[in-house]
Design a protein around this motif. Structure first.
Motif, PDB file in Angstrom:
ATOM      1  N   GLN A   1       0.829  -1.210   0.000  1.00  0.00           N
ATOM      2  CA  GLN A   1       0.000   0.000   0.000  1.00  0.00           C
ATOM      3  C   GLN A   1       0.858   1.253   0.000  1.00  0.00           C
ATOM      4  OE1 GLN A   1      -2.798  -0.260   3.227  1.00  0.00           O
ATOM      5  NE2 GLN A   1      -4.070  -1.794   2.190  1.00  0.00           N
ATOM      6  N   ARG A   2       1.906   1.232   0.802  1.00  0.00           N
ATOM      7  CA  ARG A   2       2.813   2.381   0.834  1.00  0.00           C
ATOM      8  C   ARG A   2       3.452   2.594  -0.538  1.00  0.00           C
ATOM      9  NH1 ARG A   2       8.840   2.348   3.169  1.00  0.00           N
ATOM     10  NH2 ARG A   2       9.349   4.546   2.811  1.00  0.00           N
ATOM     11  N   ALA A   3       3.928   1.521  -1.145  1.00  0.00           N
ATOM     12  CA  ALA A   3       4.551   1.622  -2.468  1.00  0.00           C
ATOM     13  C   ALA A   3       3.548   2.101  -3.509  1.00  0.00           C
ATOM     14  CB  ALA A   3       5.124   0.265  -2.871  1.00  0.00           C
ATOM     15  N   GLN A   4       2.296   1.651  -3.388  1.00  0.00           N
ATOM     16  CA  GLN A   4       1.251   2.090  -4.323  1.00  0.00           C
ATOM     17  C   GLN A   4       1.067   3.599  -4.254  1.00  0.00           C
ATOM     18  OE1 GLN A   4      -0.258  -0.025  -6.334  1.00  0.00           O
ATOM     19  NE2 GLN A   4      -1.834   1.287  -7.247  1.00  0.00           N
ATOM     20  N   ARG A   5       1.056   4.132  -3.027  1.00  0.00           N
ATOM     21  CA  ARG A   5       0.886   5.585  -2.859  1.00  0.00           C
ATOM     22  C   ARG A   5       2.063   6.341  -3.475  1.00  0.00           C
ATOM     23  NH1 ARG A   5      -0.758   3.873   2.357  1.00  0.00           N
ATOM     24  NH2 ARG A   5       1.281   4.463   3.213  1.00  0.00           N
ATOM     25  N   VAL A   6       3.286   5.855  -3.231  1.00  0.00           N
ATOM     26  CA  VAL A   6       4.473   6.517  -3.774  1.00  0.00           C
ATOM     27  C   VAL A   6       4.461   6.465  -5.296  1.00  0.00           C
ATOM     28  CG1 VAL A   6       6.988   6.384  -3.949  1.00  0.00           C
ATOM     29  CG2 VAL A   6       5.881   6.120  -1.719  1.00  0.00           C
ATOM     30  N   ALA A   7       4.172   5.278  -5.837  1.00  0.00           N
ATOM     31  CA  ALA A   7       4.184   5.103  -7.289  1.00  0.00           C
ATOM     32  C   ALA A   7       3.132   5.987  -7.968  1.00  0.00           C
ATOM     33  CB  ALA A   7       3.956   3.635  -7.634  1.00  0.00           C
TER      34      ALA A   7
END
Length: 403
Positions: A271-277
């Motif tokens: 989820q964190r990576a999704q937000r960053v991406a």
């Protein structure tokens, strides 16, 4: 009144903690000294190098990055004599690094923090009858490692000399230089096997063609450059703000407009990576296993990462890298024989590293990156925040009971 009582209790509790820690250190010191005297009577001078088979066990039961940095000396020892059969005792975390390595006879995977696995491990050690056991700890002493060395029953125990500290070694490796990289310190462990330290410093992670092909499919980059931004770290002091990673991704897109930029992350941080991406307008690479992450690094043209195992993987694969480190990690734990930039924190954490310093380091690397291009077919381009597909990873065999 209440606050005074609380402060008084805190002081007493703090003193108690310090006292218990001191008692623990003293107890470990006494036990290590006793083990040293016991081992001195059991150690033989030199192995029978001409024996039909010499069974060697290398102890490396800790972190992924440590295992990567140890691949050079492990391979050097395995190649040092044609009759050596080398096993590695690894942790559940780092066993995957050696999973496909043809120079390693067996990866003995065990969690030394799990008492339920001790009996199975002890049976394996005694059944195998190792001739030589090697201690990976080149800076500090570990009571667990000392006990493991004796538990093998091996006549020959190899370790780096630690002056003034007890040990159970029968074959001693010299200390590395004061300003040497960790790889060079580890290379000293090959000396008792007749290998020069400089011949034990080549990091090498073995990947199969299938693993590389699957990584290329995840990139889906065609002939564009592949830029990997790792956001996951193993320890809190290595955390860097998500907003900074977003700006790094945007900056790389601007400086390398034809590049495919992917966000790499651990399985627990999707989820964190999704937000960053999504915020940066790039895709993310979902790698459920260690080997999938290593393959993404191996097939990249450039890596941006905080101080973590991904940094050491980039060194092993010789991938140009910009990394963030605390100042005390620069010499011993930084990039090794790899093009790149190391951005040092002025403190003990990475969260105070200015974004501008990271972007400046990237800009200095752009000329290097501009000379590197890949030419591979691509079926399409993932949209921002899209998960790059993967195949299910192979499972490493567990060679000890699960906890």
């Amino acid at each position: 009144m209440h606050q005074t009582v609380d402060k008084s209790f805190d002081k007493r509790y703090s003193r108690l903690q310090k006292g218990l820690k001191a008692l623990e250190r003293a107890s470990k010191g006494c036990l290590l000294a006793l083990l040293t005297r016991m081992a001195a009577r059991r150690g033989a001078s030199q192995p029978e190098w001409s024996a039909p088979t010499l069974r060697v066990l290398f102890l490396r039961h800790d972190r992924i990055g440590d295992m990567i940095l140890t691949t050079g000396v492990i391979h050097a020892i395995a190649r040092s004599h044609p009759n050596i059969e080398l096993d590695v005792l690894a942790s559940p975390a780092n066993a995957a690094v050696l999973e496909k390595d043809p120079l390693v006879h067996q990866v003995v995977r065990v969690d030394v923090r799990c008492p339920a696995q001790y009996w199975g491990l002890l049976k394996h050690l005694r059944r195998t009858r190792y001739d030589i056991v090697v201690d990976c700890m080149v800076f500090s002493q570990s009571l667990t490692t000392m006990l493991l060395m004796l538990a093998t029953g091996a006549s020959h125990r190899v370790g780096v000399v630690k002056h003034g500290k007890p040990n159970v070694y029968s074959m001693f490796a010299p200390l590395g230089g004061a300003n040497a990289h960790h790889v060079e310190h580890l290379a000293q462990l090959a000396v008792p096997f007749g290998v020069a330290p400089q011949d034990a410093q080549q990091l090498d992670i073995v990947l199969t063609e299938q693993e590389r092909s699957e990584a290329v499919a995840r990139w889906d980059a065609g002939d564009r450059q592949r830029v990997l931004i790792n956001i996951s770290v193993g320890k809190p002091f290595r955390q860097w703000a998500d907003a900074n990673f977003v700006e790094v991704a945007r900056h790389l897109k601007a400086r390398l407009p034809d590049a495919q930029v992917l966000v790499l992350h651990g399985p627990a941080e999707r989820q964190r990576a999704q937000r960053v991406a999504e915020a940066a307008g790039v895709a993310r690479a979902d790698t459920p296993g260690v080997r999938q992450a290593l393959a993404m690094v191996a097939t990249a043209d450039f890596v941006f990462t905080p101080d973590t195992s991904i940094l050491h993987a980039a060194s092993a694969f010789r991938i140009p890298t910009v990394t963030l480190l605390t100042r005390d990690h620069l010499v011993r734990w930084g990039l090794y024989k790899t093009a790149g930039e190391m951005v040092a924190s002025r403190g003990n954490t990475l969260d105070i590293v200015p974004l501008e310093k990271a972007l400046e380091a990237i800009d200095r690397m752009v000329p290097v990156l501009s000379s590197s291009r890949r030419h591979l077919p691509s079926p399409g381009i993932p949209s921002p925040g899209e998960e790059v597909p993967y195949l299910e990873p192979e499972q490493s065999p567990a060679l000890a009971a699960s906890c």
